[in-house]
Enzyme design. Structure first.
Site, PDB file in Angstrom:
ATOM      1  N   ALA A 228       0.822  -1.207   0.000  1.00  0.00           N
ATOM      2  CA  ALA A 228       0.000   0.000   0.000  1.00  0.00           C
ATOM      3  C   ALA A 228       0.852   1.251   0.000  1.00  0.00           C
ATOM      4  O   ALA A 228       1.980   1.249   0.494  1.00  0.00           O
ATOM      5  CB  ALA A 228      -0.931   0.009   1.215  1.00  0.00           C
ATOM      6  N   SER A 229       0.316   2.313  -0.564  1.00  0.00           N
ATOM      7  CA  SER A 229       0.956   3.620  -0.605  1.00  0.00           C
ATOM      8  C   SER A 229       2.360   3.510  -1.193  1.00  0.00           C
ATOM      9  O   SER A 229       2.519   3.192  -2.354  1.00  0.00           O
ATOM     10  CB  SER A 229       0.948   4.258   0.784  1.00  0.00           C
ATOM     11  OG  SER A 229       0.977   5.665   0.685  1.00  0.00           O
ATOM     12  N   GLY A 230       3.424   3.742  -0.387  1.00  0.00           N
ATOM     13  CA  GLY A 230       4.769   3.605  -0.916  1.00  0.00           C
ATOM     14  C   GLY A 230       5.044   2.208  -1.428  1.00  0.00           C
ATOM     15  O   GLY A 230       5.835   2.002  -2.361  1.00  0.00           O
TER      16      GLY A 230
ATOM     17  N   TYR B 154       3.678   2.288  -4.767  1.00  0.00           N
ATOM     18  CA  TYR B 154       4.500   3.195  -5.576  1.00  0.00           C
ATOM     19  C   TYR B 154       5.653   2.427  -6.225  1.00  0.00           C
ATOM     20  O   TYR B 154       5.903   2.554  -7.424  1.00  0.00           O
ATOM     21  CB  TYR B 154       5.038   4.317  -4.691  1.00  0.00           C
ATOM     22  CG  TYR B 154       5.618   5.510  -5.424  1.00  0.00           C
ATOM     23  CD1 TYR B 154       4.928   6.717  -5.470  1.00  0.00           C
ATOM     24  CD2 TYR B 154       6.856   5.445  -6.060  1.00  0.00           C
ATOM     25  CE1 TYR B 154       5.456   7.821  -6.123  1.00  0.00           C
ATOM     26  CE2 TYR B 154       7.385   6.538  -6.720  1.00  0.00           C
ATOM     27  CZ  TYR B 154       6.687   7.723  -6.743  1.00  0.00           C
ATOM     28  OH  TYR B 154       7.216   8.814  -7.409  1.00  0.00           O
TER      29      TYR B 154
ATOM     30  N   GLY C 184      -3.177  -0.334  -2.970  1.00  0.00           N
ATOM     31  CA  GLY C 184      -3.715   0.996  -3.253  1.00  0.00           C
ATOM     32  C   GLY C 184      -3.183   2.000  -2.251  1.00  0.00           C
ATOM     33  O   GLY C 184      -1.968   2.159  -2.112  1.00  0.00           O
TER      34      GLY C 184
END
Length: 274
Positions: free
Chosen positions: A68-70, A73, A90
């Protein structure tokens, strides 16, 4: 080999892989709620250099419990993303802030007088809250990174920025939901990621391959040295306190010392960093 992975360590491993012609594909195994936005971008860039280099290697992201997030990314750097149906992924977003310890220092009998030059130079001071100018600057920084995050997702997933924004804003999805909205390519585990990597590297499905794990496992000496190194890095006003008080502050501040001062976090909300 620990609770977190640092961009410096991982980038060193990626560069080692890039220089090794015997490695035909890369599987990025992700189990992370995210972390530093700067570190995430550094890792993403290094993976893309490897995927698009003179000796291009297919990169496949394999999501475990969390990406998730980073964590999402860095997964965007992959040519294909594989997630488990129950993976939490996500959380395309960013936030930042600081812990204000001014009152705590006063209770401990400590006085800190900051010395700075330039507008907003002292915005991350732990002694006081943000003022209006600093809060506006922080909002500007966060908006810039969020826009960059969304644009990179759009490019990676062949979506429009508007469609990405509709599923972003920090929302968290299961792997099955993420496949339905286009954030991942396939559902499956590490075995499926290996199969895709072999296919993209033009290795016959029936051919056995050796899986080489990076970063290399640390020795007992390295682990002990790093553990004592954390204690040695405690400096500044804390050194004026008794050993017991320094240990207490060290425990409380440990999660925040994992990141560089002033870094926004691409980190899944409501996660306690131990």
């Amino acid at each position: 080999n620990g609770p977190v992975v640092g961009s410096d360590t991982l980038v060193d491993s990626i560069r080692t892989i890039r220089a090794d012609r015997s490695i035909k594909a890369i599987i990025l195994r992700v189990d992370s709620p995210g972390g530093s936005s700067v570190a995430s971008d550094v890792i993403w860039r290094e993976l893309r250099l490897t995927a698009e280099g003179a000796i291009a290697r297919p990169v496949v992201a394999s999501m475990s419990d969390l990406a998730a997030s980073g964590g999402y990314y860095i997964s965007m750097a992959a040519d294909a993303i594989v997630a488990q149906p129950s993976t939490l992924t996500g959380s395309i977003g960013i936030y930042a802030g600081k812990i204000v310890l001014g009152g705590t220092y006063e209770k401990l009998g400590m006085s800190i007088e900051p010395l700075s030059e330039g507008k907003n130079a002292d915005m991350y001071s732990p002694v006081r809250p943000f003022n209006e100018s600093e809060r506006a600057k922080l909002d500007e920084q966060l908006e810039a990174f969020y826009t960059q995050f969304v644009d990179k997702v759009a490019e990676s997933r062949k979506m429009s920025p508007q469609d990405v924004d509709a599923v972003a804003r920090g929302r968290v999805w299961t792997g099955r939901q993420a496949k339905e909205i286009g954030l991942v390519d396939e559902l499956g585990g590490l075995d499926r990621a290996v199969a895709i990597a072999k296919e993209r590297a033009k290795i016959p499905a029936s051919e056995d391959v050796e899986l080489v794990v990076y970063p290399r496992k640390k020795s007992l000496y390295q682990l002990l040295s790093e553990s004592f190194g954390i204690e040695a890095r405690l400096g500044g006003p804390e050194q004026l306190l008794r050993a017991s008080d320094r240990r207490a502050i060290g425990v409380l501040s440990a999660p925040w010392r994992l990141f560089r001062e002033g870094e926004p976090l691409a980190l899944m909300p409501y996660v306690i960093v131990r």
